[in-house]
Design a protein around this motif. Structure first.
Motif, PDB file in Angstrom:
ATOM      1  N   VAL A   1     -88.885 -32.997 -12.118  1.00  0.00           N
ATOM      2  CA  VAL A   1     -89.903 -33.570 -13.007  1.00  0.00           C
ATOM      3  C   VAL A   1     -91.146 -32.683 -12.988  1.00  0.00           C
ATOM      4  CG1 VAL A   1     -91.258 -35.620 -13.538  1.00  0.00           C
ATOM      5  CG2 VAL A   1     -88.992 -35.864 -12.497  1.00  0.00           C
ATOM      6  N   ALA A   2     -91.525 -32.247 -11.807  1.00  0.00           N
ATOM      7  CA  ALA A   2     -92.706 -31.391 -11.671  1.00  0.00           C
ATOM      8  C   ALA A   2     -92.553 -30.099 -12.464  1.00  0.00           C
ATOM      9  CB  ALA A   2     -92.963 -31.083 -10.202  1.00  0.00           C
ATOM     10  N   ALA A   3     -91.339 -29.556 -12.511  1.00  0.00           N
ATOM     11  CA  ALA A   3     -91.122 -28.313 -13.247  1.00  0.00           C
ATOM     12  C   ALA A   3     -91.428 -28.481 -14.727  1.00  0.00           C
ATOM     13  CB  ALA A   3     -89.685 -27.831 -13.055  1.00  0.00           C
ATOM     14  N   ALA A   4     -91.062 -29.636 -15.285  1.00  0.00           N
ATOM     15  CA  ALA A   4     -91.371 -29.890 -16.695  1.00  0.00           C
ATOM     16  C   ALA A   4     -92.877 -29.995 -16.910  1.00  0.00           C
ATOM     17  CB  ALA A   4     -90.675 -31.169 -17.153  1.00  0.00           C
ATOM     18  N   VAL A   5     -93.567 -30.651 -15.986  1.00  0.00           N
ATOM     19  CA  VAL A   5     -95.027 -30.771 -16.094  1.00  0.00           C
ATOM     20  C   VAL A   5     -95.686 -29.406 -15.992  1.00  0.00           C
ATOM     21  CG1 VAL A   5     -97.092 -31.781 -15.048  1.00  0.00           C
ATOM     22  CG2 VAL A   5     -94.977 -33.124 -15.189  1.00  0.00           C
ATOM     23  N   ARG A   6     -95.232 -28.589 -15.050  1.00  0.00           N
ATOM     24  CA  ARG A   6     -95.806 -27.245 -14.886  1.00  0.00           C
ATOM     25  C   ARG A   6     -95.672 -26.445 -16.177  1.00  0.00           C
ATOM     26  NH1 ARG A   6     -93.334 -25.035  -9.264  1.00  0.00           N
ATOM     27  NH2 ARG A   6     -94.631 -23.217  -9.776  1.00  0.00           N
ATOM     28  N   TRP A   7     -94.518 -26.550 -16.821  1.00  0.00           N
ATOM     29  CA  TRP A   7     -94.332 -25.809 -18.070  1.00  0.00           C
ATOM     30  C   TRP A   7     -95.242 -26.344 -19.157  1.00  0.00           C
ATOM     31  CZ3 TRP A   7     -91.609 -27.570 -22.662  1.00  0.00           C
ATOM     32  CH2 TRP A   7     -91.556 -26.582 -23.651  1.00  0.00           C
ATOM     33  N   LEU A   8     -95.337 -27.648 -19.293  1.00  0.00           N
ATOM     34  CA  LEU A   8     -96.191 -28.222 -20.335  1.00  0.00           C
ATOM     35  C   LEU A   8     -97.659 -27.852 -20.127  1.00  0.00           C
ATOM     36  CD1 LEU A   8     -94.588 -31.748 -20.733  1.00  0.00           C
ATOM     37  CD2 LEU A   8     -94.588 -29.910 -22.439  1.00  0.00           C
ATOM     38  N   CYS A   9     -98.054 -27.625 -18.890  1.00  0.00           N
ATOM     39  CA  CYS A   9     -99.436 -27.231 -18.595  1.00  0.00           C
ATOM     40  C   CYS A   9     -99.663 -25.734 -18.746  1.00  0.00           C
ATOM     41  CB  CYS A   9     -99.805 -27.660 -17.177  1.00  0.00           C
ATOM     42  SG  CYS A   9    -100.034 -29.444 -16.983  1.00  0.00           S
ATOM     43  N   SER A  10     -98.613 -24.987 -18.991  1.00  0.00           N
ATOM     44  CA  SER A  10     -98.731 -23.532 -19.074  1.00  0.00           C
ATOM     45  C   SER A  10     -99.121 -23.085 -20.475  1.00  0.00           C
ATOM     46  CB  SER A  10     -97.403 -22.876 -18.687  1.00  0.00           C
ATOM     47  OG  SER A  10     -96.432 -23.063 -19.727  1.00  0.00           O
ATOM     48  N   ALA A  11     -99.570 -21.841 -20.566  1.00  0.00           N
ATOM     49  CA  ALA A  11     -99.935 -21.268 -21.868  1.00  0.00           C
ATOM     50  C   ALA A  11     -98.725 -21.184 -22.787  1.00  0.00           C
ATOM     51  CB  ALA A  11    -100.553 -19.884 -21.660  1.00  0.00           C
ATOM     52  N   GLY A  12     -97.541 -21.013 -22.216  1.00  0.00           N
ATOM     53  CA  GLY A  12     -96.338 -20.864 -23.019  1.00  0.00           C
ATOM     54  C   GLY A  12     -95.926 -22.103 -23.767  1.00  0.00           C
ATOM     55  N   ALA A  13     -96.480 -23.260 -23.402  1.00  0.00           N
ATOM     56  CA  ALA A  13     -96.136 -24.520 -24.067  1.00  0.00           C
ATOM     57  C   ALA A  13     -97.201 -24.935 -25.073  1.00  0.00           C
ATOM     58  CB  ALA A  13     -95.944 -25.620 -23.029  1.00  0.00           C
ATOM     59  N   GLY A  14     -98.004 -23.985 -25.522  1.00  0.00           N
ATOM     60  CA  GLY A  14     -99.113 -24.312 -26.409  1.00  0.00           C
ATOM     61  C   GLY A  14     -98.708 -24.926 -27.738  1.00  0.00           C
ATOM     62  N   ALA A  15     -97.489 -24.680 -28.207  1.00  0.00           N
ATOM     63  CA  ALA A  15     -97.031 -25.238 -29.480  1.00  0.00           C
ATOM     64  C   ALA A  15     -96.214 -26.509 -29.294  1.00  0.00           C
ATOM     65  CB  ALA A  15     -96.203 -24.207 -30.247  1.00  0.00           C
ATOM     66  N   VAL A  16     -96.096 -26.984 -28.068  1.00  0.00           N
ATOM     67  CA  VAL A  16     -95.348 -28.200 -27.777  1.00  0.00           C
ATOM     68  C   VAL A  16     -96.343 -29.350 -27.710  1.00  0.00           C
ATOM     69  CG1 VAL A  16     -93.773 -29.346 -26.174  1.00  0.00           C
ATOM     70  CG2 VAL A  16     -93.653 -26.861 -26.491  1.00  0.00           C
ATOM     71  N   ASN A  17     -96.236 -30.284 -28.651  1.00  0.00           N
ATOM     72  CA  ASN A  17     -97.250 -31.322 -28.768  1.00  0.00           C
ATOM     73  C   ASN A  17     -96.619 -32.625 -29.246  1.00  0.00           C
ATOM     74  OD1 ASN A  17     -99.932 -32.263 -28.649  1.00  0.00           O
ATOM     75  ND2 ASN A  17    -100.283 -31.862 -30.817  1.00  0.00           N
ATOM     76  N   GLY A  18     -96.996 -33.725 -28.618  1.00  0.00           N
ATOM     77  CA  GLY A  18     -96.500 -35.030 -29.026  1.00  0.00           C
ATOM     78  C   GLY A  18     -95.047 -35.275 -28.698  1.00  0.00           C
ATOM     79  N   GLN A  19     -94.523 -34.567 -27.707  1.00  0.00           N
ATOM     80  CA  GLN A  19     -93.101 -34.658 -27.400  1.00  0.00           C
ATOM     81  C   GLN A  19     -92.825 -35.574 -26.209  1.00  0.00           C
ATOM     82  OE1 GLN A  19     -90.864 -33.124 -29.576  1.00  0.00           O
ATOM     83  NE2 GLN A  19     -92.855 -32.955 -30.582  1.00  0.00           N
ATOM     84  N   ALA A  20     -91.617 -36.114 -26.172  1.00  0.00           N
ATOM     85  CA  ALA A  20     -91.119 -36.894 -25.043  1.00  0.00           C
ATOM     86  C   ALA A  20     -89.953 -36.117 -24.448  1.00  0.00           C
ATOM     87  CB  ALA A  20     -90.663 -38.273 -25.489  1.00  0.00           C
ATOM     88  N   ILE A  21     -90.185 -35.486 -23.314  1.00  0.00           N
ATOM     89  CA  ILE A  21     -89.175 -34.641 -22.683  1.00  0.00           C
ATOM     90  C   ILE A  21     -88.462 -35.449 -21.610  1.00  0.00           C
ATOM     91  CG2 ILE A  21     -88.769 -32.554 -21.345  1.00  0.00           C
ATOM     92  CD1 ILE A  21     -91.177 -31.320 -22.769  1.00  0.00           C
ATOM     93  N   ALA A  22     -87.204 -35.758 -21.841  1.00  0.00           N
ATOM     94  CA  ALA A  22     -86.428 -36.560 -20.915  1.00  0.00           C
ATOM     95  C   ALA A  22     -85.870 -35.655 -19.811  1.00  0.00           C
ATOM     96  CB  ALA A  22     -85.274 -37.254 -21.633  1.00  0.00           C
ATOM     97  N   VAL A  23     -86.125 -36.044 -18.566  1.00  0.00           N
ATOM     98  CA  VAL A  23     -85.585 -35.338 -17.402  1.00  0.00           C
ATOM     99  C   VAL A  23     -84.678 -36.342 -16.708  1.00  0.00           C
ATOM    100  CG1 VAL A  23     -86.149 -34.069 -15.286  1.00  0.00           C
ATOM    101  CG2 VAL A  23     -87.717 -33.996 -17.236  1.00  0.00           C
ATOM    102  N   CYS A  24     -83.424 -36.372 -17.154  1.00  0.00           N
ATOM    103  CA  CYS A  24     -82.566 -37.496 -16.748  1.00  0.00           C
ATOM    104  C   CYS A  24     -81.084 -37.142 -16.728  1.00  0.00           C
ATOM    105  CB  CYS A  24     -82.803 -38.670 -17.690  1.00  0.00           C
ATOM    106  SG  CYS A  24     -82.377 -38.296 -19.429  1.00  0.00           S
ATOM    107  N   GLY A  25     -80.750 -35.874 -16.794  1.00  0.00           N
ATOM    108  CA  GLY A  25     -79.343 -35.494 -16.757  1.00  0.00           C
ATOM    109  C   GLY A  25     -78.549 -35.869 -17.983  1.00  0.00           C
ATOM    110  N   GLY A  26     -79.213 -36.258 -19.063  1.00  0.00           N
ATOM    111  CA  GLY A  26     -78.525 -36.631 -20.308  1.00  0.00           C
ATOM    112  C   GLY A  26     -78.361 -38.129 -20.497  1.00  0.00           C
ATOM    113  N   GLU A  27     -79.041 -38.947 -19.695  1.00  0.00           N
ATOM    114  CA  GLU A  27     -78.884 -40.401 -19.760  1.00  0.00           C
ATOM    115  C   GLU A  27     -79.194 -40.968 -21.128  1.00  0.00           C
ATOM    116  OE1 GLU A  27     -81.006 -44.390 -17.875  1.00  0.00           O
ATOM    117  OE2 GLU A  27     -81.400 -42.432 -16.981  1.00  0.00           O
ATOM    118  N   THR A  28     -80.122 -40.379 -21.846  1.00  0.00           N
ATOM    119  CA  THR A  28     -80.555 -40.955 -23.129  1.00  0.00           C
ATOM    120  C   THR A  28     -79.764 -40.447 -24.320  1.00  0.00           C
ATOM    121  OG1 THR A  28     -82.247 -39.215 -23.347  1.00  0.00           O
ATOM    122  CG2 THR A  28     -82.917 -41.273 -22.290  1.00  0.00           C
ATOM    123  N   MET A  29     -78.733 -39.639 -24.081  1.00  0.00           N
ATOM    124  CA  MET A  29     -77.952 -39.103 -25.212  1.00  0.00           C
ATOM    125  C   MET A  29     -77.149 -40.224 -25.876  1.00  0.00           C
ATOM    126  SD  MET A  29     -76.584 -35.350 -24.088  1.00  0.00           S
ATOM    127  CE  MET A  29     -75.717 -35.891 -22.628  1.00  0.00           C
TER     128      MET A  29
END
Length: 251
Positions: free
Chosen positions: A223-251
């Protein structure tokens, strides 16, 4: 460039993993909890402050202390939360209000307290990030936790609305939605199942992992890895998203 992130519910579990990850990325940190997480703060050379995120005065005081100690905020990670179980017929108004207060009103109050800093950070080109730790309960329903599910759906709605408001400022607002994660909350849930049903710990754990196609609990560092990426400069165009970290549970 000095980057300052405030993380709520940072004492343990997902919050502590996020704190360690952002510290590794060079962030200056403020860590909050109902009791100030001083041990982790000492480990990470961070600032710790006690905060009840459901109380406006407590939030205002904690954010003022954070700015005084670490400077303006560049990022806010709304991680703190709680869950109580009950069939809907036994979901009392008091339980309902407790779940809304900590899981939805808390992030609202923290977003408001951080808003001016996040806007200024985005406008200055430093990014400006809000990451709300929601849950797969923001994306689907679960029986016996209706108040929690309603609150987490609200967090996702808040995320999307605020993402639109801050987009022109260069700031982003996103949600990370973990599935069942190896935390004290889940371990306590497993222990309660064992106590109530007489099942073995392995059998009880299997009940928590059966919805994950990978057949396991998510780890806090994932979970922390996803947060680190969203806080990085590389995620500047990612906005308003819901990123599921769940092994595919919500598919």
């Amino acid at each position: 460039m000095t980057r300052h992130a405030l993380i709520t519910g940072a004492s343990r579990g997902i919050g502590a993993a996020i704190a360690r990850g952002l510290a590794d990325d060079g962030w200056r940190l403020t860590l909050t909890g109902r009791e100030a997480p001083t041990v982790l703060a000492a480990e990470l050379d961070a600032f710790a402050v006690a905060m009840d995120q459901a109380e406006p005065d407590s939030v205002a005081a904690a954010f003022a202390a954070a700015r005084a100690a670490q400077g303006p905020l560049t990022a806010l990670v709304n991680n703190a939360g709680a869950v109580e179980t009950a069939p809907f017929a036994r979901t009392t108004p008091e339980l309902w209000q407790r779940m809304l207060a900590v899981n939805l009103t808390g992030p609202y109050l923290c977003c408001q307290a951080a808003l001016a800093d996040i806007r200024a950070s985005g406008a200055s080109g430093q990014g400006g990030r809000i990451v709300n730790i929601a849950s797969t309960a923001a994306l689907k329903g679960y029986a016996y936790v209706s108040a929690y599910v309603a609150a987490k759906h609200g967090v996702l709605g808040l995320t999307r609305a605020l993402a639109l408001e801050l987009a022109r400022d260069g700031a982003t607002v996103n949600a990370v939605c973990p599935g069942y994660t190896e935390t004290d909350i889940v371990r306590d849930g497993i222990a309660k199942v064992v106590a109530k049903t007489g099942r073995s710990e392995a059998e009880a754990r299997a009940g928590f992992t059966q919805g994950n196609p990978q057949g396991r609990l998510v780890q806090p560092d994932e979970v922390a890895a996803a947060v680190r990426w969203l806080c990085s400069a590389g995620a500047g165009a990612v906005n308003g998203q819901a990123i599921a970290v769940c092994g595919g549970e919500t598919m």
